[in-house]
Scaffold this motif. Structure first.
Motif, PDB file in Angstrom:
ATOM      1  N   HIS A 261       0.824  -1.212   0.000  1.00 18.60           N
ATOM      2  CA  HIS A 261       0.000   0.000   0.000  1.00 18.60           C
ATOM      3  C   HIS A 261       0.855   1.259   0.000  1.00 18.60           C
ATOM      4  O   HIS A 261       0.453   2.289  -0.550  1.00 18.60           O
ATOM      5  N   ARG A 262       2.027   1.197   0.617  1.00 17.12           N
ATOM      6  CA  ARG A 262       2.866   2.391   0.756  1.00 17.12           C
ATOM      7  C   ARG A 262       3.974   2.465  -0.289  1.00 17.12           C
ATOM      8  O   ARG A 262       4.846   3.324  -0.200  1.00 17.12           O
ATOM      9  N   TRP A 263       3.958   1.543  -1.242  1.00 11.25           N
ATOM     10  CA  TRP A 263       5.075   1.437  -2.183  1.00 11.25           C
ATOM     11  C   TRP A 263       5.325   2.751  -2.909  1.00 11.25           C
ATOM     12  O   TRP A 263       6.457   3.124  -3.197  1.00 11.25           O
ATOM     13  N   SER A 264       4.266   3.482  -3.211  1.00  7.67           N
ATOM     14  CA  SER A 264       4.421   4.744  -3.940  1.00  7.67           C
ATOM     15  C   SER A 264       5.171   5.790  -3.121  1.00  7.67           C
ATOM     16  O   SER A 264       5.649   6.780  -3.673  1.00  7.67           O
ATOM     17  N   THR A 265       5.275   5.586  -1.798  1.00  3.62           N
ATOM     18  CA  THR A 265       5.983   6.558  -0.959  1.00  3.62           C
ATOM     19  C   THR A 265       7.456   6.223  -0.810  1.00  3.62           C
ATOM     20  O   THR A 265       8.203   7.001  -0.193  1.00  3.62           O
ATOM     21  N   PHE A 266       7.896   5.077  -1.317  1.00  2.00           N
ATOM     22  CA  PHE A 266       9.308   4.702  -1.189  1.00  2.00           C
ATOM     23  C   PHE A 266      10.172   5.650  -2.010  1.00  2.00           C
ATOM     24  O   PHE A 266       9.914   5.881  -3.191  1.00  2.00           O
ATOM     25  N   ASP A 267      11.192   6.207  -1.373  1.00  2.00           N
ATOM     26  CA  ASP A 267      12.091   7.159  -2.021  1.00  2.00           C
ATOM     27  C   ASP A 267      13.497   6.565  -2.028  1.00  2.00           C
ATOM     28  O   ASP A 267      14.170   6.521  -0.985  1.00  2.00           O
ATOM     29  N   PRO A 268      13.981   6.090  -3.187  1.00  4.36           N
ATOM     30  CA  PRO A 268      15.308   5.460  -3.224  1.00  4.36           C
ATOM     31  C   PRO A 268      16.446   6.413  -2.911  1.00  4.36           C
ATOM     32  O   PRO A 268      17.556   5.964  -2.635  1.00  4.36           O
ATOM     33  N   SER A 269      16.189   7.720  -2.943  1.00  2.00           N
ATOM     34  CA  SER A 269      17.245   8.662  -2.586  1.00  2.00           C
ATOM     35  C   SER A 269      17.440   8.745  -1.075  1.00  2.00           C
ATOM     36  O   SER A 269      18.453   9.263  -0.607  1.00  2.00           O
ATOM     37  N   ARG A 270      16.468   8.247  -0.307  1.00  2.00           N
ATOM     38  CA  ARG A 270      16.561   8.306   1.151  1.00  2.00           C
ATOM     39  C   ARG A 270      16.716   6.934   1.785  1.00  2.00           C
ATOM     40  O   ARG A 270      17.314   6.802   2.851  1.00  2.00           O
ATOM     41  N   ASP A 271      16.146   5.894   1.178  1.00  2.00           N
ATOM     42  CA  ASP A 271      16.119   4.575   1.787  1.00  2.00           C
ATOM     43  C   ASP A 271      16.577   3.519   0.797  1.00  2.00           C
ATOM     44  O   ASP A 271      16.475   3.697  -0.425  1.00  2.00           O
ATOM     45  N   THR A 272      17.037   2.397   1.338  1.00  2.00           N
ATOM     46  CA  THR A 272      17.255   1.207   0.537  1.00  2.00           C
ATOM     47  C   THR A 272      16.012   0.331   0.639  1.00  2.00           C
ATOM     48  O   THR A 272      15.271   0.422   1.630  1.00  2.00           O
ATOM     49  N   PRO A 273      15.749  -0.518  -0.350  1.00  2.00           N
ATOM     50  CA  PRO A 273      14.572  -1.393  -0.233  1.00  2.00           C
ATOM     51  C   PRO A 273      14.592  -2.241   1.036  1.00  2.00           C
ATOM     52  O   PRO A 273      13.578  -2.373   1.723  1.00  2.00           O
ATOM     53  N   SER A 274      15.761  -2.807   1.371  1.00  2.00           N
ATOM     54  CA  SER A 274      15.838  -3.657   2.559  1.00  2.00           C
ATOM     55  C   SER A 274      15.546  -2.865   3.825  1.00  2.00           C
ATOM     56  O   SER A 274      14.752  -3.291   4.670  1.00  2.00           O
ATOM     57  N   GLY A 275      16.174  -1.684   3.960  1.00  2.00           N
ATOM     58  CA  GLY A 275      15.947  -0.886   5.159  1.00  2.00           C
ATOM     59  C   GLY A 275      14.510  -0.438   5.283  1.00  2.00           C
ATOM     60  O   GLY A 275      13.938  -0.422   6.380  1.00  2.00           O
ATOM     61  N   TRP A 276      13.901  -0.061   4.169  1.00  2.00           N
ATOM     62  CA  TRP A 276      12.511   0.411   4.167  1.00  2.00           C
ATOM     63  C   TRP A 276      11.570  -0.713   4.584  1.00  2.00           C
ATOM     64  O   TRP A 276      10.685  -0.525   5.417  1.00  2.00           O
ATOM     65  N   LEU A 277      11.757  -1.904   4.004  1.00  2.00           N
ATOM     66  CA  LEU A 277      10.885  -3.029   4.326  1.00  2.00           C
ATOM     67  C   LEU A 277      11.072  -3.481   5.776  1.00  2.00           C
ATOM     68  O   LEU A 277      10.094  -3.767   6.482  1.00  2.00           O
ATOM     69  N   LEU A 278      12.323  -3.540   6.233  1.00  2.00           N
ATOM     70  CA  LEU A 278      12.563  -3.984   7.604  1.00  2.00           C
ATOM     71  C   LEU A 278      12.059  -2.971   8.624  1.00  2.00           C
ATOM     72  O   LEU A 278      11.645  -3.342   9.724  1.00  2.00           O
ATOM     73  N   ALA A 279      12.080  -1.679   8.285  1.00  2.00           N
ATOM     74  CA  ALA A 279      11.527  -0.676   9.200  1.00  2.00           C
ATOM     75  C   ALA A 279      10.022  -0.853   9.345  1.00  2.00           C
ATOM     76  O   ALA A 279       9.469  -0.721  10.450  1.00  2.00           O
ATOM     77  N   ILE A 280       9.325  -1.136   8.236  1.00  2.00           N
ATOM     78  CA  ILE A 280       7.884  -1.419   8.313  1.00  2.00           C
ATOM     79  C   ILE A 280       7.635  -2.657   9.165  1.00  2.00           C
ATOM     80  O   ILE A 280       6.737  -2.697  10.007  1.00  2.00           O
ATOM     81  N   LEU A 281       8.456  -3.694   8.952  1.00  2.00           N
ATOM     82  CA  LEU A 281       8.315  -4.922   9.727  1.00  2.00           C
ATOM     83  C   LEU A 281       8.591  -4.681  11.201  1.00  2.00           C
ATOM     84  O   LEU A 281       7.895  -5.221  12.070  1.00  2.00           O
ATOM     85  N   ALA A 282       9.601  -3.846  11.507  1.00  2.00           N
ATOM     86  CA  ALA A 282       9.916  -3.552  12.908  1.00  2.00           C
ATOM     87  C   ALA A 282       8.735  -2.889  13.598  1.00  2.00           C
ATOM     88  O   ALA A 282       8.384  -3.231  14.731  1.00  2.00           O
ATOM     89  N   ASP A 283       8.098  -1.935  12.914  1.00  2.00           N
ATOM     90  CA  ASP A 283       6.958  -1.234  13.507  1.00  2.00           C
ATOM     91  C   ASP A 283       5.795  -2.190  13.728  1.00  2.00           C
ATOM     92  O   ASP A 283       5.184  -2.206  14.800  1.00  2.00           O
ATOM     93  N   HIS A 284       5.502  -3.025  12.725  1.00  2.00           N
ATOM     94  CA  HIS A 284       4.373  -3.943  12.864  1.00  2.00           C
ATOM     95  C   HIS A 284       4.670  -5.011  13.916  1.00  2.00           C
ATOM     96  O   HIS A 284       3.795  -5.370  14.715  1.00  2.00           O
ATOM     97  N   GLY A 285       5.914  -5.504  13.947  1.00  2.00           N
ATOM     98  CA  GLY A 285       6.271  -6.508  14.946  1.00  2.00           C
ATOM     99  C   GLY A 285       6.203  -5.955  16.354  1.00  2.00           C
ATOM    100  O   GLY A 285       5.782  -6.644  17.284  1.00  2.00           O
ATOM    101  N   ARG A 286       6.614  -4.677  16.523  1.00  2.00           N
ATOM    102  CA  ARG A 286       6.542  -4.051  17.844  1.00  2.00           C
ATOM    103  C   ARG A 286       5.096  -3.947  18.305  1.00  2.00           C
ATOM    104  O   ARG A 286       4.782  -4.214  19.464  1.00  2.00           O
TER     105      ARG A 286
END
Length: 564
Positions: A47-72
């Motif tokens: 759902h948030r894929w359109s907000t991914f900005d490769p100039s600020r994040d890497t795909p792995s870091g972006w996905l793991l940050a979402i997972l960290a928030d949901h897991g918490r």
């Protein structure tokens, strides 16, 4: 920002990162919840894929940050202790020594546990850990160092009555290793224990299925979830929900009870919030006199990795009298008693402690310093002089020693020593939550033949780990955010909830799913992002969300809805 293309493109984009997501989820939640948490995170990412900005994040870091928030959020809904670690997501079949290490990891602070899991168990380097943890690489290195020091203390403690499965041989072996480490400068034994155990843990995890480019029918179930959102409900729930227009609940089966749909007007109730204070309480530190150097005793713990050196200065009371340290100290790096010419920089990110720190017979203060990438002629820092405010004296510490290496960044020149504020050595931040902190929402939508403008039926299931009294009865919103934002707000149909307290108030009983029938008008355009959410206090990032989301697809024949 990225321009989202097909679902298959998204599946291909996330495929390389599924093993890391699987390992990380295995450290955040129980083993039985791991795959569900990864699936939920993938849908949120879709759902948030359109907000991914490769100039600020890497795909792995972006996905793991979402997972960290949901897991918490998933983990925060549990109550009480984690229970038997042999059944938790953080473990495999554990030997007693490994179980002791897991118990020690569970007692680290949240930030320490996060970076230990990311670095040792997920296998990320320091830069990648920093991206997920949303902090500087130097902070990750300092946190890892402090976490290992804390683990040394915890593993050196004698076992308590609750540690019946703890193997005393771990203490003996670790103490011998610590003595060798202190006298010979060999590798930190705690780091060795972590590295060896993490390797065994990773090897024992069930790996995600490989991606076969020959066709979607051979793809991992997780990729199917990410690529074909229509399948989300079936994957997560594992069952088909019968037609909601004609529910026939069995009164003897609690899980089949469906609270009927009623479009009740919103009442905007004030949902009570409970606060958990910080520990130690900053008000106690603010009430005592500032510390003087003569009252204090210091010890330093210095380490390094790559081009970074870091130092933890532990501050204890020499007299037992309570006093406080606050703000940034004045720091002077010295070489042979003179200014070293090393610049200084104050740390200013959100993690900085902004209250007085209590130093007493039961509370220890901490000052963290770091020094990275010295890309200039070598210099040796023999001592560090700490000057306390208001003429309270000075503390003289052993310095960092030889400047850290330059990690291929010659343009940085003379990098600064980073200075943190004084803080308690062991602390927990304040938190604010409502009774809905233990509630998890999920939803299922059937296939309904309805033209645009007609109503589609779905159900939202709320399940709490604690009993939650629905008084006041909360509002909820249904949001469609495709071509145009459409929000409808109603009051939850609490009156028809069949579960009551002793005084007759409707409630969500612990561990029992309660399903609420819902309706939404099929929009005229497709697709539409779909979010159902309880209305909880706004503008509070520390207050939990209770929501579920999905996608609505409308055509001239009817509407197909999928909700996770």
């Amino acid at each position: 920002m990225v321009e989202p293309d097909s679902d298959r493109d998204f599946a291909d984009w996330v495929a390389p990162h599924l093993p890391a997501m699987s390992r990380f989820a295995g450290r955040l939640v129980a083993r039985s919840e791991r795959d569900d948490v990864v699936q939920d995170a993938l849908v949120r990412a879709w759902h948030r894929w359109s907000t991914f900005d490769p100039s600020r994040d890497t795909p792995s870091g972006w996905l793991l940050a979402i997972l960290a928030d949901h897991g918490r959020r998933t983990r925060s809904r549990r109550t009480g202790p984690i229970g038997d670690l042999r059944d938790s997501g953080a473990t495999v079949e554990l030997a007693p020594a490994d179980l002791g290490l897991e118990r020690a990891i569970a007692r680290l602070t949240e930030r320490q546990r996060l970076v230990v899991n990311l670095h040792h168990f997920v296998g990320l380097d320091v830069a990648a850990c920093a991206e997920v943890a949303r902090c500087a690489p130097g902070t990750v290195k300092a946190t890892l160092h402090h976490a290992r020091a804390r683990l040394r203390d915890l593993l050196d403690e004698p076992p308590g009555p609750e540690d019946v499965s703890r193997d005393d041989s771990l203490n003996t072996s670790l103490n011998d290793s610590l003595n060798d480490w202190a006298t010979t400068g060999s590798r930190d034994p705690v780091e060795t224990c972590l590295t060896e155990y993490a390797g065994r843990w990773r090897a024992a995890q069930s790996a995600p299925l490989s991606v076969d480019p020959a066709g979607p029918e051979t793809r991992s179930p997780w990729l199917a979830v990410a690529a074909v959102v229509v399948a989300v409900a079936a994957v997560i729930a594992g069952v088909k929900i019968a037609q909601l227009n004609n529910p026939v609940p069995d009164p003897s089966d609690r899980t089949s009870i469906l609270v009927p749909w009623r479009p009740l007007p919103a009442t905007h109730p004030e949902i009570p919030m409970r606060s958990t204070p910080a520990r130690p309480d900053p008000a106690i530190a603010a009430a005592v006199a500032p510390c003087r150097a003569a009252q204090l005793r210091t010890s330093t713990d210095t380490g390094g990795a790559g081009g970074t050196r870091y130092m933890n200065v532990t501050i204890t009371s020499a007299t037992g009298d309570p006093c406080s340290l606050s703000g940034y100290p004045q720091v002077e790096p010295l070489t042979r008693g003179h200014d070293s010419g090393i610049p200084l920089a104050r740390r200013t990110d959100d993690a900085v402690y902004r209250h007085p720190a209590l130093v007493s017979s039961t509370s220890t203060g901490l000052l963290q310093l770091s020094w990275a990438n010295w890309c200039a002629p070598p210099v040796t820092n023999d001592q560090i002089r700490i000057t306390l405010a208001d003429g309270a004296g000075t503390l003289l510490l052993t310095g960092f020693g030889v400047a850290p290496a330059c990690e291929g960044l010659p343009a940085t020149g003379k990098s600064a020593i980073g200075v943190d504020t004084f803080q308690p050595e062991h602390r927990s931040d304040p938190s604010v939550h409502t009774a809905y902190a233990s509630v998890r929402a999920s939803s299922n939508m059937m296939t309904t033949h309805a033209l645009p403008g007609q109503r589609a039926n779905f159900a939202v299931t709320l399940m709490a780990t604690n009993r939650v009294v629905l008084d006041p009865c909360p509002d909820y919103t249904i949001t469609l955010s495709g071509a145009s934002l459409r929000v409808a707000t109603y009051q939850l149909n609490c009156a028809d909830v069949p579960f009551k307290t002793e005084s007759g108030q409707p409630c969500l009983p612990p561990g029992t799913p309660v399903r609420f029938a819902m309706q939404v008008t099929a929009p005229l355009v497709t697709p539409q992002d779909f979010v159902w959410s309880l209305v909880l206090p706004e503008n509070r990032q520390d207050v939990e969300n209770v929501e579920t989301s999905g996608v609505l697809t409308v055509d001239t024949v009817g509407i197909v809805g999928t909700v996770d």
